[in-house]
Design a protein around this motif. Sequence first.
Motif, PDB file in Angstrom:
ATOM      1  N   GLN A 102      37.652 -21.583 -28.847  1.00 56.33           N
ATOM      2  CA  GLN A 102      37.316 -22.942 -29.609  1.00 56.33           C
ATOM      3  C   GLN A 102      35.913 -23.372 -29.103  1.00 56.33           C
ATOM      4  O   GLN A 102      35.348 -23.249 -28.011  1.00 56.33           O
ATOM      5  CB  GLN A 102      38.290 -24.112 -29.016  1.00 56.33           C
ATOM      6  N   THR A 103      35.264 -23.955 -29.893  1.00 59.00           N
ATOM      7  CA  THR A 103      33.990 -24.371 -29.820  1.00 59.00           C
ATOM      8  C   THR A 103      33.905 -26.143 -29.912  1.00 59.00           C
ATOM      9  O   THR A 103      35.044 -26.660 -30.334  1.00 59.00           O
ATOM     10  CB  THR A 103      32.899 -23.775 -30.552  1.00 59.00           C
ATOM     11  N   TRP A 104      33.105 -26.676 -29.405  1.00 57.60           N
ATOM     12  CA  TRP A 104      33.019 -28.198 -29.660  1.00 57.60           C
ATOM     13  C   TRP A 104      32.858 -28.632 -31.123  1.00 57.60           C
ATOM     14  O   TRP A 104      32.011 -28.023 -31.781  1.00 57.60           O
ATOM     15  CB  TRP A 104      31.783 -28.819 -28.701  1.00 57.60           C
ATOM     16  N   PRO A 105      33.599 -29.516 -31.501  1.00 57.94           N
ATOM     17  CA  PRO A 105      33.442 -29.845 -32.895  1.00 57.94           C
ATOM     18  C   PRO A 105      31.838 -30.640 -33.203  1.00 57.94           C
ATOM     19  O   PRO A 105      31.524 -31.261 -32.251  1.00 57.94           O
ATOM     20  CB  PRO A 105      34.401 -31.070 -33.204  1.00 57.94           C
ATOM     21  N   ALA A 106      31.584 -30.411 -34.125  1.00 55.28           N
ATOM     22  CA  ALA A 106      30.205 -30.522 -34.535  1.00 55.28           C
ATOM     23  C   ALA A 106      29.947 -32.316 -34.847  1.00 55.28           C
ATOM     24  O   ALA A 106      28.855 -32.919 -34.597  1.00 55.28           O
ATOM     25  CB  ALA A 106      29.320 -30.043 -35.932  1.00 55.28           C
ATOM     26  N   ASP A 107      31.192 -32.765 -35.237  1.00 54.80           N
ATOM     27  CA  ASP A 107      31.091 -34.384 -35.319  1.00 54.80           C
ATOM     28  C   ASP A 107      31.435 -35.107 -34.356  1.00 54.80           C
ATOM     29  O   ASP A 107      31.415 -36.299 -34.453  1.00 54.80           O
ATOM     30  CB  ASP A 107      32.058 -34.663 -36.433  1.00 54.80           C
ATOM     31  N   ILE A 108      31.439 -34.744 -32.923  1.00 51.01           N
ATOM     32  CA  ILE A 108      31.441 -35.358 -31.853  1.00 51.01           C
ATOM     33  C   ILE A 108      30.376 -35.356 -31.014  1.00 51.01           C
ATOM     34  O   ILE A 108      29.775 -34.218 -30.641  1.00 51.01           O
ATOM     35  CB  ILE A 108      32.724 -35.045 -31.089  1.00 51.01           C
ATOM     36  N   ARG A 109      29.753 -36.128 -30.334  1.00 51.47           N
ATOM     37  CA  ARG A 109      28.627 -36.073 -29.362  1.00 51.47           C
ATOM     38  C   ARG A 109      28.810 -35.335 -28.364  1.00 51.47           C
ATOM     39  O   ARG A 109      30.037 -35.132 -27.934  1.00 51.47           O
ATOM     40  CB  ARG A 109      27.894 -37.285 -28.928  1.00 51.47           C
ATOM     41  N   SER A 110      27.921 -34.729 -27.877  1.00 51.56           N
ATOM     42  CA  SER A 110      28.165 -33.813 -26.532  1.00 51.56           C
ATOM     43  C   SER A 110      28.620 -34.527 -25.648  1.00 51.56           C
ATOM     44  O   SER A 110      28.438 -35.946 -25.225  1.00 51.56           O
ATOM     45  CB  SER A 110      26.806 -33.179 -26.236  1.00 51.56           C
ATOM     46  N   VAL A 111      29.258 -33.718 -24.327  1.00 51.30           N
ATOM     47  CA  VAL A 111      29.927 -34.634 -23.241  1.00 51.30           C
ATOM     48  C   VAL A 111      28.715 -34.898 -22.431  1.00 51.30           C
ATOM     49  O   VAL A 111      27.899 -34.136 -22.265  1.00 51.30           O
ATOM     50  CB  VAL A 111      30.972 -33.491 -22.618  1.00 51.30           C
ATOM     51  N   SER A 112      28.497 -36.205 -22.058  1.00 49.12           N
ATOM     52  CA  SER A 112      27.621 -36.671 -21.004  1.00 49.12           C
ATOM     53  C   SER A 112      28.068 -37.599 -20.045  1.00 49.12           C
ATOM     54  O   SER A 112      29.267 -37.790 -19.735  1.00 49.12           O
ATOM     55  CB  SER A 112      26.996 -37.765 -22.080  1.00 49.12           C
ATOM     56  N   VAL A 113      27.291 -37.803 -19.180  1.00 50.32           N
ATOM     57  CA  VAL A 113      27.410 -38.821 -18.159  1.00 50.32           C
ATOM     58  C   VAL A 113      28.278 -40.020 -18.515  1.00 50.32           C
ATOM     59  O   VAL A 113      27.953 -40.489 -19.766  1.00 50.32           O
ATOM     60  CB  VAL A 113      26.174 -39.381 -17.352  1.00 50.32           C
ATOM     61  N   GLY A 114      29.181 -40.504 -17.957  1.00 50.30           N
ATOM     62  CA  GLY A 114      30.157 -41.596 -18.279  1.00 50.30           C
ATOM     63  C   GLY A 114      31.465 -41.242 -18.892  1.00 50.30           C
ATOM     64  O   GLY A 114      32.261 -42.078 -19.134  1.00 50.30           O
ATOM     65  N   ASP A 115      31.703 -39.992 -19.400  1.00 50.92           N
ATOM     66  CA  ASP A 115      32.635 -39.453 -19.987  1.00 50.92           C
ATOM     67  C   ASP A 115      33.705 -39.152 -18.930  1.00 50.92           C
ATOM     68  O   ASP A 115      33.539 -38.969 -17.708  1.00 50.92           O
ATOM     69  CB  ASP A 115      32.530 -38.272 -21.092  1.00 50.92           C
TER      70      ASP A 115
END
Length: 156
Positions: free
Chosen positions: A101-114
């Motif tokens: 599985q890869t990260w869906p293109a329609d969701i922003r990347s995982v970042s500080v605060g998540d």
Amino acid sequence: MTTSVSRRVTVTTRINPGTGTDTGAAVAPAPAVYTATVYVNTARHSFDGYQHHHPLAEAIHPNGSPLRLVFHANGRIRGHEMAAEAAFEVGNGQSADDTGQTWPADIRSVSVGDVIKVTGPDHWIIHLSVEPSGFSAVPEPTNLTGLAGSRASSRR
């Protein structure tokens, strides 16, 4: 005088661990697995870090199903924080999980605060806030407001 004593019949058998067939052939045990669920922080100015009152949206696949990243316990993944680090890498397009599985293109990347929820092979669950350098354990979030992804609005 002799007295006869009757005893229960005891049957002893050897059970070989890892056998799952009547033939006694060894069956490979299932690998220990860590599962990661990412909650995207939707608060304004959330990049300063997670606060318990921030609204979070669960990451989903484009088809609307929950996104559960899977990592097998091995030399690279030996604990909850290492699984969170692997989920962070997937969430930033650097790799895939152990099922491809890869990260869906329609969701922003995982970042500080998540927040990343990691369930270990021992069924122990920890919620980790993404920090500028590493992770911090946080209580289970209570302000889940929806889903993150292109199908999020259709599932509310």
